[in-house]
Design a protein around this motif. Structure first.
Motif, PDB file in Angstrom:
ATOM      1  N   CYS A 248      -7.484  -0.833   0.639  1.00  0.00           N
ATOM      2  CA  CYS A 248      -6.831  -0.879   1.948  1.00  0.00           C
ATOM      3  C   CYS A 248      -7.592  -0.035   2.960  1.00  0.00           C
ATOM      4  O   CYS A 248      -7.816   1.144   2.754  1.00  0.00           O
TER       5      CYS A 248
ATOM      6  N   ASN B  53      -6.673   3.763   0.738  1.00  0.00           N
ATOM      7  CA  ASN B  53      -6.177   3.414  -0.587  1.00  0.00           C
ATOM      8  C   ASN B  53      -7.214   2.551  -1.303  1.00  0.00           C
ATOM      9  O   ASN B  53      -7.836   1.689  -0.696  1.00  0.00           O
TER      10      ASN B  53
ATOM     11  N   ILE C  69       0.071   4.159   0.813  1.00  0.00           N
ATOM     12  CA  ILE C  69      -0.241   5.084   1.903  1.00  0.00           C
ATOM     13  C   ILE C  69       0.317   4.561   3.240  1.00  0.00           C
ATOM     14  O   ILE C  69       1.086   5.217   3.910  1.00  0.00           O
ATOM     15  N   CYS C  70      -0.101   3.337   3.605  1.00  0.00           N
ATOM     16  CA  CYS C  70       0.282   2.851   4.940  1.00  0.00           C
ATOM     17  C   CYS C  70       1.399   1.802   4.893  1.00  0.00           C
ATOM     18  O   CYS C  70       1.843   1.327   5.930  1.00  0.00           O
TER      19      CYS C  70
ATOM     20  N   CYS D 185      -6.708   3.797   6.613  1.00  0.00           N
ATOM     21  CA  CYS D 185      -6.119   3.982   5.294  1.00  0.00           C
ATOM     22  C   CYS D 185      -7.264   4.063   4.281  1.00  0.00           C
ATOM     23  O   CYS D 185      -8.332   3.480   4.480  1.00  0.00           O
TER      24      CYS D 185
ATOM     25  N   CYS E 286       0.834  -1.200   0.000  1.00  0.00           N
ATOM     26  CA  CYS E 286       0.000   0.000   0.000  1.00  0.00           C
ATOM     27  C   CYS E 286       0.876   1.260   0.000  1.00  0.00           C
ATOM     28  O   CYS E 286       1.764   1.403   0.835  1.00  0.00           O
TER      29      CYS E 286
HETATM   30 ZN   LIG Z   1      -3.021   1.205   3.297  1.00  0.00          ZN
END
Ligand SMILES: [Zn+2]
Length: 500
Positions: A324, A336, A296-297, A334, A294
């Motif tokens: 996600c 995503n 983002i996270c 998150c 992912c």
């Molecule tokens: Zn994520």
């Protein structure tokens, strides 16, 4: 339940002592009486008695032979002797009897001891050690151990009974020699392991290719693991002495079949795969399995089936990256997005093709970088230095001779010695410097690596899903996926290539 004593079949063995051995009392008769009494006490009925009449014939003991035949015929559960040395003093013979007793579960009893051979310590404490003096027995054991230890530590030799697959044992030069046919099998295993195959997949592949073990049977997973984790293939020999509490490792005792670098890479891959093995056996859904991260996270993203069955009854299900929603902190999750997996797969495939072009460029420049001239210069330098070093070392020895012969006084000896030592250590430094330069210049391993990866990419589309996944894991460390409002809900794919 223990067998009842009455059912146990017992043999009594008596032999006359040689003079001075057991004293006058221990005649055949007293031996026999003592043992018959012992049998009676223990409730052993009707023992067979073997009496060796002639004590002068050392190697031919007909009664013992008869009794041994009885043991082999499973006639006896117990052997009674007045002392273990009645059976013999020859270690080889005793060892044979011991093996026989283990095989047929026979217990030896003396008036003082019960000797069961299933316990190794007991064998040491009560058993055959008493034949020799305790000290002597231990020394022999120690010597056997030390012999093996030294064979590895000092003589630089592989020891073992069966040469590992890929080698044969040359008993004349006492060395493992590469067996070209078997080496092929080991190398194939290495190749597959480096491609990211699991041990199970390697076994399947090797067997499919028609390779078989020495006994002609297909290879199993644990055998593959054992081979690929055995440092003997690095040209090393090892002996672990439990008694001496030491491990001897000798390097370069024979030709290596696996390079250290390959070996380390394979171990790392096996380690990282152990936890994944179960998942893999469930069948993977995409070559990108476990590679998506992912954006983002940074958590691994999973692939799931998006069930879509229309009213018409037709199945429009497809695999997708699961959006996600991982909890980042207490109040934020998150965000995503997901995407049909085939879209990402196509993007990765395109990226692979571009990467291949890049690698081909790298290969051209690697090959153009002809270092052979420099290498040759360095090598001849090295030779010169080594000759010089040998010369200086001879000088140092001569100098000592002169001093010992009193043709040189102590002061001038020490001065000259110091000067020589400085020269020698400078030479040694120079040699190791050139050696490391030469080592780092070896471009051929890099060329092989690049060629290997190009090869994999070329064959990628023909591979099975699991093989594609394994190959990708070898080339790519992760595929970072992002699809959020920040990217206008367009997927952004960032492939992290592994370092070559
Ligand atoms: Zn994520």
């Amino acid at each position: 339940m223990v067998q009842t004593a009455t059912k146990l079949k017992v043999a009594i063995y008596v032999r006359k002592s040689r003079e001075g051995e057991g004293g006058a009392e221990e005649t055949l008769l007293t031996q026999k009486e003592t043992l018959l009494r012992l049998a009676e006490q223990k409730g052993y009925k009707n023992p067979d008695v073997f009496e060796e009449i002639d004590s002068s014939i050392k190697w031919n003991r007909p009664e013992l032979a008869k009794m041994i035949a009885g043991i082999e015929a499973k006639k006896y559960d117990r052997i009674l002797v007045s002392h273990i040395d009645r059976l013999g003093r020859d270690i080889g013979l005793l060892d044979d009897i011991k093996k026989l007793c283990i095989e047929h579960e026979v217990i030896i009893e003396t008036p003082d001891n019960v000797i069961k051979f299933d316990d190794e310590n007991q064998e040491l404490l009560f058993g055959f050690s008493s034949v020799l003096s305790d000290f002597e027995y231990k020394r022999i054991r120690q010597r056997l151990n030390k012999g093996k230890y030294d064979a590895v530590a000092i003589k630089n030799r592989w020891i073992g009974s069966i040469p590992p697959l890929g080698y044969t044992w040359d008993k004349n030069i006492k060395q493992l020699l590469v067996n070209p046919e078997e080496k092929k099998i080991v190398r194939k295993m290495v190749e597959l392991a480096l491609l990211g195959y699991s041990s199970r997949q390697i076994a399947d592949k090797i067997n499919q290719l028609g390779y078989r073990s020495r006994k002609g049977i297909p290879f199993k997973t644990d055998r593959i693991l054992k081979i690929l984790q055995n440092r003997v293939y690095l040209g090393e020999s090892k002996y672990e002495s439990k008694r001496l509490k030491r491990t001897a490792i000798a390097k370069g005792t024979h030709e290596a079949i696996i390079a250290e670098e390959e070996f380390n890479q394979i171990q790392a891959q096996f380690k990282s795969r152990i936890s994944k093995e179960n998942l893999q056996s469930l069948g993977i859904k995409s070559p990108l399995n476990k590679l998506l991260v992912c954006g983002i996270c940074k958590k691994v993203m999973t692939i799931q089936l998006n069930n879509k069955v229309r009213k018409t009854g037709r199945n429009y299900s497809f695999y997708q990256i699961r959006p996600c929603r991982h909890q980042i902190d207490l109040d934020t999750k998150c965000h995503n997005g997901g995407l049909a997996i085939y879209k990402v797969e196509n993007a990765v495939l395109e990226a692979l093709k571009l990467y291949k072009l890049e690698l081909e460029q790298t290969l051209v420049s690697l090959l153009a970088e002809d270092t052979s001239d420099i290498e040759n210069t360095l090598k001849s330098n090295l030779e010169g230095l080594e000759t010089n070093l040998a010369k200086q070392e001879r000088k140092a020895k001569r100098l000592l001779d002169l001093y010992l012969d009193e043709e040189l006084d102590k002061d001038s000896y020490q001065k000259k010695k110091k000067a020589l030592e400085d020269t020698i250590s400078a030479l040694k430094n120079e040699i190791s410097l050139i050696q490391s330069k030469l080592d780092s210049m070896d471009a051929s391993t890099q060329v092989d690596k690049v060629k290997g990866i190009i090869d994999m990419i070329e064959n990628f589309e023909e591979m099975e899903l699991e093989e594609q996944n394994a190959t990708l894991k070898l080339i790519v460390s992760s595929i970072v996926f992002t699809k959020t409002a920040d990217t206008n809900n367009e997927p952004v794919i960032d492939i992290k290539w592994r370092e070559l």
